[in-house]
Design an enzyme around this catalytic site. Sequence first.
Site, PDB file in Angstrom:
ATOM      1  N   LEU A 140     -29.919 -16.992   9.091  1.00 38.01           N
ATOM      2  CA  LEU A 140     -29.805 -15.587   8.721  1.00 38.01           C
ATOM      3  C   LEU A 140     -30.324 -15.308   7.317  1.00 38.01           C
ATOM      4  O   LEU A 140     -30.780 -14.211   7.026  1.00 38.01           O
ATOM      5  CB  LEU A 140     -28.344 -15.135   8.821  1.00 38.01           C
ATOM      6  N   GLY A 141     -30.239 -16.295   6.445  1.00 36.16           N
ATOM      7  CA  GLY A 141     -30.698 -16.094   5.072  1.00 36.16           C
ATOM      8  C   GLY A 141     -30.496 -17.338   4.246  1.00 36.16           C
ATOM      9  O   GLY A 141     -29.788 -18.265   4.645  1.00 36.16           O
ATOM     10  N   ASP A 255     -19.568  -8.193  -7.683  1.00 38.10           N
ATOM     11  CA  ASP A 255     -20.948  -8.192  -7.182  1.00 38.10           C
ATOM     12  C   ASP A 255     -21.099  -7.181  -6.049  1.00 38.10           C
ATOM     13  O   ASP A 255     -21.654  -7.488  -4.997  1.00 38.10           O
ATOM     14  CB  ASP A 255     -21.330  -9.597  -6.703  1.00 38.10           C
TER      15      ASP A 255
END
Length: 466
Positions: A140-141, A255
């Site tokens: 996915l990443g 974040d």
Amino acid sequence: MCDLMPAAQPAEKIGKMKKLRRTLSESFSRIAFKKEDSGFDEICVTKMSTRSCQGSDSVIKPLDTIPEDRKVQRTQSGFDPFEKPAGQVKRVHSENNACINAKSSSSGKESPKLRRHSSPSSPTSPKFGKADSYEKLEKLGEGSYATVYKGKSKVNGKLVALKVIRLQEEEGTPFTAIREASLLKGLKHANIVLLHDIIHTKETLTLVFEYVHTDLCQYMDKHPGGLHPDNVRLFLFQLLRGLSYIHQRYILHRDLKPQNLLISDTGELKLADFGLARAKSVPSHTYSNEVVTLWYRPPDVLLGSTDYSTCLDMWGVGCIFVEMIQGVAAFPGMKDIQDQLERIFLVLGTPSEETWPGVHSLPHFKPDRFTVYSPKKLRQAWNKLGYVDHAEELASRFLQCFPKNRLSAQAALHHEYFSHLPPRLWELPDMSSIFTVPSVKLQPESGDSIQVCSKSHGKAASNSKH
């Protein structure tokens, strides 16, 4: 002198005792060794409850009673640790400290006692905490220290997200991974991504999360030009609900950005990626100012402040709120911190000691470096805020340069902007989704049919923009 020897027993009584001992001996032999009578493959006897039943000397294996053809089958047949043979019952711990591998009775039904004592650590089933209990489906990443995969649990068949963190022997486990795992283990909320499992091997640390199919960044790229106002309200309410939960536990996310807000297929928003989150202690300590992605970083952090609290996250909420309504990032700095601050001051006004007490003491604030701007109404910068009742006023409460003036998550949940939502939303338990309230649902976004053709273009924009 007394006779200490026992009196002679009648022959008939002695004969009965011998017969009783012989009967008991034969009964034990049938239980321990005759598989066809008892249904037991093997019995693991614990001696005086002082030895583990896994000790090799405590196992009685009735191989002598197994036909030769069965012996060959047991030793040569393939063994799939995730497939339980038909009729096989899991290893159990019996009441008398004996470990028993049992087969089901002829009726094919498992004994209630065996079922109640079944151990999830059976060698014939996958286990939580084991790497081979999850199947990787696709990547996915990938980040600087971790790769995320879509996966499937072999324990329950559910989809999961596997965050595989690479461990380097000389550096040890990344502190961000340790922090994320330790914080998420204690957070149970419908609007916070759920940590299912932690797998630690010599090479990797894998965090197993619930699988959520997209994030707010991708959702906005799929629906450019701004989201449906009702959907913005529901997304923002869920974001504030999750933040209020962690802030009450003295945890900052640090974040916040659209990529870290997951969106399920039902519209449920979940806070994710707690790698930079940390528990805030009291009294306050100083923290790194290299935390939030530039576009969503508050001006106090950009100016070098390292003494901040929950108000840090609330600036990010304001930026995300504006972006959902307007369809573009609120402050898309293209160069550096100086450029980012200029974009903020252009809308909110260049701060001074009057508007922001203590700003001149911040490390990176140099008055001669910034153009002096006067504050503007937010709708002058983002016109769509003026089309939604109370949206501009709420956004202005988040986007305050002076940190202490920013609205808290808990207070924001009671803002007039949310007055049209069902009152039951404020009464939900932490683990209940807002979509359990019948009247609450996402509205279709405008241009859904048009955007199908440009889906790949939207993803490319996502990669370049964020």
